[in-house]
Design an enzyme around this catalytic site. Structure first.
Site, PDB file in Angstrom:
ATOM      1  N   ASP A 328      18.740  38.836  33.838  1.00 41.17           N
ATOM      2  CA  ASP A 328      17.885  38.204  32.829  1.00 41.17           C
ATOM      3  C   ASP A 328      17.408  36.852  33.363  1.00 41.17           C
ATOM      4  O   ASP A 328      18.201  36.090  33.929  1.00 41.17           O
ATOM      5  CB  ASP A 328      18.664  38.012  31.520  1.00 41.17           C
ATOM      6  CG  ASP A 328      17.766  37.529  30.397  1.00 41.17           C
ATOM      7  OD1 ASP A 328      17.738  36.320  30.153  1.00 41.17           O
ATOM      8  OD2 ASP A 328      17.080  38.365  29.787  1.00 41.17           O
ATOM      9  N   ASN A 336       7.693  30.170  29.171  1.00 37.03           N
ATOM     10  CA  ASN A 336       6.438  30.645  28.574  1.00 37.03           C
ATOM     11  C   ASN A 336       5.807  29.565  27.694  1.00 37.03           C
ATOM     12  O   ASN A 336       4.590  29.353  27.712  1.00 37.03           O
ATOM     13  CB  ASN A 336       6.696  31.896  27.744  1.00 37.03           C
ATOM     14  CG  ASN A 336       6.317  33.148  28.490  1.00 37.03           C
ATOM     15  OD1 ASN A 336       5.600  33.096  29.478  1.00 37.03           O
ATOM     16  ND2 ASN A 336       6.803  34.280  28.033  1.00 37.03           N
ATOM     17  N   ASP A 345       3.595  35.819  33.098  1.00 39.26           N
ATOM     18  CA  ASP A 345       3.394  37.140  33.712  1.00 39.26           C
ATOM     19  C   ASP A 345       3.537  37.060  35.227  1.00 39.26           C
ATOM     20  O   ASP A 345       4.129  37.938  35.862  1.00 39.26           O
ATOM     21  CB  ASP A 345       2.015  37.686  33.336  1.00 39.26           C
ATOM     22  CG  ASP A 345       1.922  38.042  31.858  1.00 39.26           C
ATOM     23  OD1 ASP A 345       0.805  38.233  31.370  1.00 39.26           O
ATOM     24  OD2 ASP A 345       2.986  38.149  31.212  1.00 39.26           O
ATOM     25  N   GLU A 372      12.137  40.016  29.658  1.00 39.36           N
ATOM     26  CA  GLU A 372      12.455  39.369  30.921  1.00 39.36           C
ATOM     27  C   GLU A 372      13.775  39.901  31.484  1.00 39.36           C
ATOM     28  O   GLU A 372      14.443  39.230  32.263  1.00 39.36           O
ATOM     29  CB  GLU A 372      12.554  37.849  30.723  1.00 39.36           C
ATOM     30  CG  GLU A 372      13.727  37.384  29.855  1.00 39.36           C
ATOM     31  CD  GLU A 372      13.358  37.361  28.357  1.00 39.36           C
ATOM     32  OE1 GLU A 372      14.100  36.751  27.584  1.00 39.36           O
ATOM     33  OE2 GLU A 372      12.325  37.955  27.984  1.00 39.36           O
TER      34      GLU A 372
END
Length: 456
Positions: A328, A336, A345, A372
Site C-alpha cells: 500500500d 492526491n 495517476d 493504491e
C-alpha cells in the site's frame, strides 16, 4: 433428286488457302517472352526504388525513435547531474550514450550562472556529421523543489548515418533478390503456361490449315488436348471442323458463368473468414481488457482472484508454500490532495512499474487490487524469500524518488508491505492468507510505514 442411299456426295471444289508470304517469321511465344522480360525489368526497378525509399524512411523513423527514447532515459539523470555539478557523472553519461550504435554524437551544454557554459561532448570514432540521420535537441530542466523548474542545459543527439546505410544495404540485398526471384518465377510461369496452353495448339492449327485442300476437306482437325476443356481453342476447332459457332458460344458462355460463380464464392468465403478473424481478435482484446488495469497496465483484481485460486490448488497439490504480499502506498490521499489526481495517476503508474520490474520469476504476479493497493503472489516461496523480496520492493519504490512533501515516513513516496505465507500443511484458504497479510500491513503502517511486517 436426292442421292441414292449409301452414296457419297463429293465435296465441292475449294481453292487452296493462300499461304503466308515467305519471309522471316515472328513467333508469338518469343514476343511474349520479350514483353514479359521488359515488364519484369520495369517492375523490378520500380519496386526496388519504392521499397528502398520505404526502408530508408523506416530506418530514419526507427533511429529518431531510439534517440527520443535515449532522451527520455537520460534527461532526468543528466539534469540532476548538471544541477549538482557532478562532472564525473556527466562525463560517464555522455560516454554511455556514445556507445549506442544509433548515436553518432552527443553534446551536453551546461548553463552556469555568471560563467561561460561548459560543454560535454563525445562522438563515435570516424563520425563526420549526421548527414541524413536525424538530430534531436532537448532543453534540460530540473525541479529542485515541487513547482519550480530551472533550465540547466541543453542535450543534442545526432544520429549515426553509417548505421542507416548499413541497414539499408542489408535490406536492399534482400529486396533486390526477392523482387528478381519473384519476377523471374512469374515470367517463367507465364511463358510455360502460354507455351503449353496456346503455342503448341496454334502451331497444330496452322499446320492443319496449310495441308488443307480440295481433296482432304473431310479431314477433321483434332488437337492433342483433353476433350473436356472448353475454351477459345475448342471454339476454333469446332469452327474449322463443323462450323458449330452457336454451340461454341454456348459452351464459352457456360464456362464464363462458372468462373464468375467460383469468383463470387471465393469472395464470399474470404469475407466470411475476414469477419471471423475480426470477431476473434475483438474477443481476445475484450478478454485482455477485462483482466488488465487500464491505468497501470498491471493485472486487475479479477485476474488476481483467478490466479490466487489456481496457485492455491497448485501449492496444495505440490506440497509447496505460497507467499502473499499486500503493498500500500503510504499517505496516498495526502499525496492526491496536495499534488492533484493527475500526479496521483502518474505516481500509481510509476510504483506499479517498479514493483513489476523487480519480479523476475515467471510465476510471480503483481496486480492492482485497490485504489493504491497492490497484491503480489509468490508461488513456492518461503518466509525468508518473501521477506527479502518485500524489502527489495520497498527499496525500489523509495529509489524512484517521487517527491512527497506530506508523508510522515519520508520525503519521497514509499510503500508499506504486509507479508503472509501459507505453509504446505496448513488448511487455511486464500481468504485467511489475505487477512493475515492485510493485518501485517496495518502493523507496518502503525510501526511508521516504509517497511515490511509479517504475522507468520
Amino acid at each position: 433428286m436426292s442421292p441414292p442411299q449409301g452414296s457419297t456426295v463429293p465435296a465441292p471444289a475449294v481453292a487452296p488457302l493462300p499461304l503466308a508470304p515467305a519471309g522471316r517469321q515472328h513467333s508469338l511465344g518469343w514476343r511474349l517472352v520479350w514483353t514479359t522480360l521488359i515488364f519484369c525489368v520495369f517492375f523490378i526497378l520500380v519496386s526496388v526504388a519504392a521499397l528502398t525509399w520505404t526502408a530508408w524512411n523506416a530506418g530514419v523513423e526507427r533511429m529518431d525513435a531510439e534517440l527520443a527514447q535515449i532522451e527520455q532515459i537520460y534527461s532526468g539523470t543528466l539534469s540532476k547531474a548538471i544541477w549538482e555539478l557532478d562532472r564525473e557523472a556527466l562525463q560517464a553519461h555522455v560516454q554511455s550514450v556514445r556507445k549506442v550504435p544509433a548515436v553518432g554524437s552527443i553534446s551536453v551544454q551546461v548553463a552556469l550562472a555568471n560563467r561561460p557554459a561548459e560543454v560535454f561532448e563525445a562522438s563515435r570514432t570516424g563520425w563526420t556529421g549526421p548527414g541524413r540521420a536525424p538530430t534531436r535537441h532537448l532543453v534540460l530542466s530540473y525541479e529542485p523543489y515541487p513547482g519550480a523548474h530551472e533550465t540547466v542545459g541543453e542535450l543534442v543527439l545526432q544520429g549515426n548515418e553509417h548505421v542507416l546505410w548499413q541497414q539499408l544495404r542489408r535490406q536492399l540485398a534482400t529486396i533486390v533478390a526477392a523482387q528478381l526471384l519473384q519476377s523471374l518465377m512469374l515470367a517463367g510461369l507465364i511463358m510455360l503456361v502460354f507455351h503449353r496452353m496456346v503455342t503448341v495448339h496454334v502451331r497444330r492449327i496452322a499446320e492443319h490449315l496449310a495441308r488443307m485442300g480440295p481433296g482432304n476437306l473431310s479431314l477433321q482437325l483434332q488437337l492433342e488436348r483433353p476433350r473436356r476443356r472448353r475454351d477459345e481453342l475448342t471454339q476454333l476447332e469446332s469452327g474449322v471442323n463443323q462450323l458449330q459457332a452457336s454451340l461454341a458460344v454456348h459452351l464459352e458462355s457456360q464456362r464464363r458463368y462458372e468462373q464468375e460463380l467460383a469468383a463470387h464464392r471465393d469472395d464470399l468465403a474470404r469475407l466470411v473468414a475476414e469477419r471471423t478473424a475480426e470477431l476473434e481478435s475483438a474477443n481476445a482484446r475484450l478478454q485482455s481488457l477485462a483482466r488488465t488495469d487500464t491505468l497501470t497496465g498491471l493485472p486487475n483484481r479479477r485476474h488476481f482472484d483467478e490466479t490466487q485460486a489456481m496457485e492455491l490448488r497448485r501449492a496444495r497439490r505440490s506440497s509447496q508454500s505460497l507467499a502473499l504480499l499486500v503493498c500500500d502506498i503510504d499517505s496516498f490521499k495526502d499525496y492526491n490532495d496536495h499534488y492533484g489526481h493527475a500526479m496521483g495517476d502518474r505516481c500509481l503508474s510509476a510504483v506499479a512499474q517498479a514493483l513489476k520490474t523487480h519480479l523476475v520469476r515467471a510465476g510471480d504476479l503483481v496486480a492492482r487490487i485497490g485504489g493504491e493497493e497492490f497484491g503480489v503472489i509468490l508461488p513456492n516461496t518461503d518466509r525468508l524469500g518473501a521477506q527479502l523480496l518485500a524489502e527489495r520492493l520497498v527499496k525500489a519504490v523509495a529509489d524512484c524518488g517521487i517527491a512527497h512533501a506530506h508523508s510522515p515516513a519520508a520525503r519521497v513516496v514509499t510503500i508499506s508491505v504486509g507479508l503472509a505465507v501459507l505453509h504446505p500443511d496448513s488448511d487455511d484458504d486464500f481468504d485467511a492468507l489475505f487477512q493475515r497479510a492485510d493485518a501485517a500491513l496495518y502493523r507496518a503502517k502503525a510501526a511508521g510505514r516504509n517497511q515490511v511486517a509479517g504475522l507468520d
